[in-house]
Design a protein around this motif. Sequence first.
Motif, PDB file in Angstrom:
ATOM      1  N   VAL A 137       0.820  -1.219   0.000  1.00 53.15           N
ATOM      2  CA  VAL A 137       0.000   0.000   0.000  1.00 53.15           C
ATOM      3  C   VAL A 137       0.853   1.268   0.000  1.00 53.15           C
ATOM      4  O   VAL A 137       0.316   2.376   0.025  1.00 53.15           O
ATOM      5  N   ALA A 138       2.185   1.111  -0.019  1.00 49.28           N
ATOM      6  CA  ALA A 138       3.122   2.240  -0.138  1.00 49.28           C
ATOM      7  C   ALA A 138       2.957   3.253   0.991  1.00 49.28           C
ATOM      8  O   ALA A 138       2.333   4.300   0.825  1.00 49.28           O
ATOM      9  N   PRO A 139       3.518   2.958   2.176  1.00 49.80           N
ATOM     10  CA  PRO A 139       3.363   3.863   3.322  1.00 49.80           C
ATOM     11  C   PRO A 139       4.011   5.225   3.094  1.00 49.80           C
ATOM     12  O   PRO A 139       5.035   5.338   2.413  1.00 49.80           O
TER      13      PRO A 139
ATOM     14  N   LEU B 255     -11.724  -6.096   4.197  1.00 51.78           N
ATOM     15  CA  LEU B 255     -10.429  -5.615   3.728  1.00 51.78           C
ATOM     16  C   LEU B 255      -9.897  -6.500   2.604  1.00 51.78           C
ATOM     17  O   LEU B 255      -9.276  -6.014   1.654  1.00 51.78           O
ATOM     18  N   GLY B 256     -10.152  -7.805   2.696  1.00 55.79           N
ATOM     19  CA  GLY B 256      -9.743  -8.699   1.625  1.00 55.79           C
ATOM     20  C   GLY B 256     -10.361  -8.305   0.296  1.00 55.79           C
ATOM     21  O   GLY B 256      -9.693  -8.323  -0.749  1.00 55.79           O
TER      22      GLY B 256
ATOM     23  N   GLU C 295      -8.447  -6.922  -3.073  1.00 50.39           N
ATOM     24  CA  GLU C 295      -8.642  -7.551  -4.379  1.00 50.39           C
ATOM     25  C   GLU C 295      -8.919  -6.512  -5.445  1.00 50.39           C
ATOM     26  O   GLU C 295      -8.382  -6.587  -6.564  1.00 50.39           O
ATOM     27  N   ASP C 296      -9.763  -5.522  -5.127  1.00 45.25           N
ATOM     28  CA  ASP C 296     -10.064  -4.455  -6.083  1.00 45.25           C
ATOM     29  C   ASP C 296      -8.819  -3.642  -6.421  1.00 45.25           C
ATOM     30  O   ASP C 296      -8.640  -3.202  -7.553  1.00 45.25           O
ATOM     31  N   ARG C 297      -7.951  -3.448  -5.410  1.00 45.22           N
ATOM     32  CA  ARG C 297      -6.793  -2.558  -5.585  1.00 45.22           C
ATOM     33  C   ARG C 297      -5.564  -3.289  -6.132  1.00 45.22           C
ATOM     34  O   ARG C 297      -4.855  -2.760  -6.986  1.00 45.22           O
ATOM     35  N   PHE C 298      -5.316  -4.500  -5.642  1.00 49.29           N
ATOM     36  CA  PHE C 298      -4.056  -5.178  -5.974  1.00 49.29           C
ATOM     37  C   PHE C 298      -4.225  -6.551  -6.634  1.00 49.29           C
ATOM     38  O   PHE C 298      -3.224  -7.192  -6.963  1.00 49.29           O
ATOM     39  N   GLY C 299      -5.446  -7.016  -6.774  1.00 52.01           N
ATOM     40  CA  GLY C 299      -5.658  -8.281  -7.447  1.00 52.01           C
ATOM     41  C   GLY C 299      -5.948  -9.431  -6.497  1.00 52.01           C
ATOM     42  O   GLY C 299      -5.831  -9.325  -5.276  1.00 52.01           O
TER      43      GLY C 299
ATOM     44  N   ALA D  38      -5.209 -10.438  -2.175  1.00 52.82           N
ATOM     45  CA  ALA D  38      -6.394 -10.608  -1.339  1.00 52.82           C
ATOM     46  C   ALA D  38      -6.408 -11.991  -0.691  1.00 52.82           C
ATOM     47  O   ALA D  38      -6.667 -12.115   0.515  1.00 52.82           O
ATOM     48  N   LYS D  39      -6.147 -13.032  -1.483  1.00 51.24           N
ATOM     49  CA  LYS D  39      -6.127 -14.387  -0.932  1.00 51.24           C
ATOM     50  C   LYS D  39      -4.998 -14.550   0.082  1.00 51.24           C
ATOM     51  O   LYS D  39      -5.167 -15.206   1.116  1.00 51.24           O
ATOM     52  N   LEU D  40      -3.850 -13.982  -0.238  1.00 48.71           N
ATOM     53  CA  LEU D  40      -2.714 -14.069   0.681  1.00 48.71           C
ATOM     54  C   LEU D  40      -3.051 -13.408   2.014  1.00 48.71           C
ATOM     55  O   LEU D  40      -2.727 -13.939   3.085  1.00 48.71           O
ATOM     56  N   PHE D  41      -3.738 -12.258   1.962  1.00 46.74           N
ATOM     57  CA  PHE D  41      -4.125 -11.593   3.205  1.00 46.74           C
ATOM     58  C   PHE D  41      -5.080 -12.467   4.011  1.00 46.74           C
ATOM     59  O   PHE D  41      -4.972 -12.543   5.244  1.00 46.74           O
ATOM     60  N   LEU D  42      -6.012 -13.139   3.373  1.00 44.90           N
ATOM     61  CA  LEU D  42      -6.938 -14.013   4.098  1.00 44.90           C
ATOM     62  C   LEU D  42      -6.193 -15.180   4.751  1.00 44.90           C
ATOM     63  O   LEU D  42      -6.560 -15.619   5.845  1.00 44.90           O
TER      64      LEU D  42
END
Length: 434
Positions: free
Chosen positions: A177-179, A277-278, A282-286, A290-294
């Motif tokens: 997300v580029a802090p 958030l997942g 997904e909308d932002r980064f694919g 999203a799956k990795l975050f879950l």
Amino acid sequence: MAETSQRGSGEVVGQPRKASWRYIGPGIVVAATGVGAGDLVATLIAGSEFGYTLMWAAVVGCLVKISLAEAAGRWHLATGRTLFDGWRSLGGWTSVYFGIYIVVWGFVYGATAMSSTALPLAALFPGFPGGLKAFAVIAGLIGLVLVWFNRYAGFEKLMTVLIGVKFLIVVYVAVRVAPDIPAALTGMLPVLPDGSFFYTLGLIGGVGGTITMAAYGYWINAKGWTDASWMKMMRLDNRVAYLTTGVFVVAMLIVGAELLHASNIALASGDKGLVDLGSILEDRFGTFTAKLFLVGFCATSFSALVGVWHGVSLLFADFYERVQRVRRGESEDAVAEVAEGRREKSWPFRTYMLWLTFPPMGLLWLDQPFGLVIAYGVLGAFFMPFLALTLIWLLNSDRTPRQWRNGLLSNGTLAAAGLLFLVLCVQQVRELPW
């Protein structure tokens, strides 16, 4: 190995052992257990509502928990007695409070932990038969089996794997997300935005565990650290625990600030916010991110579940043993035998694991009874003030060898923690749905 003489006149004498990174372990366990999905949601929402402004509060929360865990560990090592043994010495009222608390807390927490682990699994596998409830039951049963058939060494290795998974994933998402580094550094200045007072206190008090603070001393005993010669090692281990916790919290606050605050996106309350958030990721980064975050969400929740199944069961087993000794008129001065693994295979330990697993499954099909919610909220609100204030009492008395009693810094940090938790306790009780 350092030589240690027998304790005499309340003193523990031993050649100090060198603090070494290769002995790190209980700190990894407490970090894996203490940072659950609720902590991630709280820090996400802090970032979404206030940007980087409360970064300092998350860091202060880690420092508060360092002082509490260090005090609990110091008690175990300096005295050779367990924390519940210390509480017993303060009077029978501690057993009454703790006995009620650990039974009610375990019943509600069991359902919460299983549901929290099930949420990301249901999102990852939407067509699974039985859905959320089936995943919750499976999570509870797997946690039970893993703890039932493992001693501490195997349990620690499992927790190390889980914390590695969630650490890498959470940091990866924060980097994606580029802090805004200058804004994050500015957030280290202690500032209170309008309307954020109690929220800030909650963020400080909620970072990194509640009852797991008390379990830390039992884990260091289970590791084989049983006397004051391990004090330096325990302190290094404890700092590693909360440095790791701090990285988690800062990473999630970055995600909240950059992904949610900047876009004015609100999350659902509770653990479901992480599933939301997942979808945003997904909308932002694919799909991959999203799956990795879950997967990271699942590892976070499951590590908290397994940690509680082990650590709080050790607390319950000690509670039961001490109460039984009093009933039989036996001395309470016996040194704990956790290091030999006896308590991990005792029937009170396993009974409490069963209590955490099976009765709470009924709550998965029912709304939590109103009276149970009230009791859980009240007893839980009082635990952290109880822990902080009793540690001050124990570590300033002749129950602790003089060289290991609190100094000015320890008393100051524990007193500040006690005051913080008292304020949060009053606020939490006021907010209950009476």
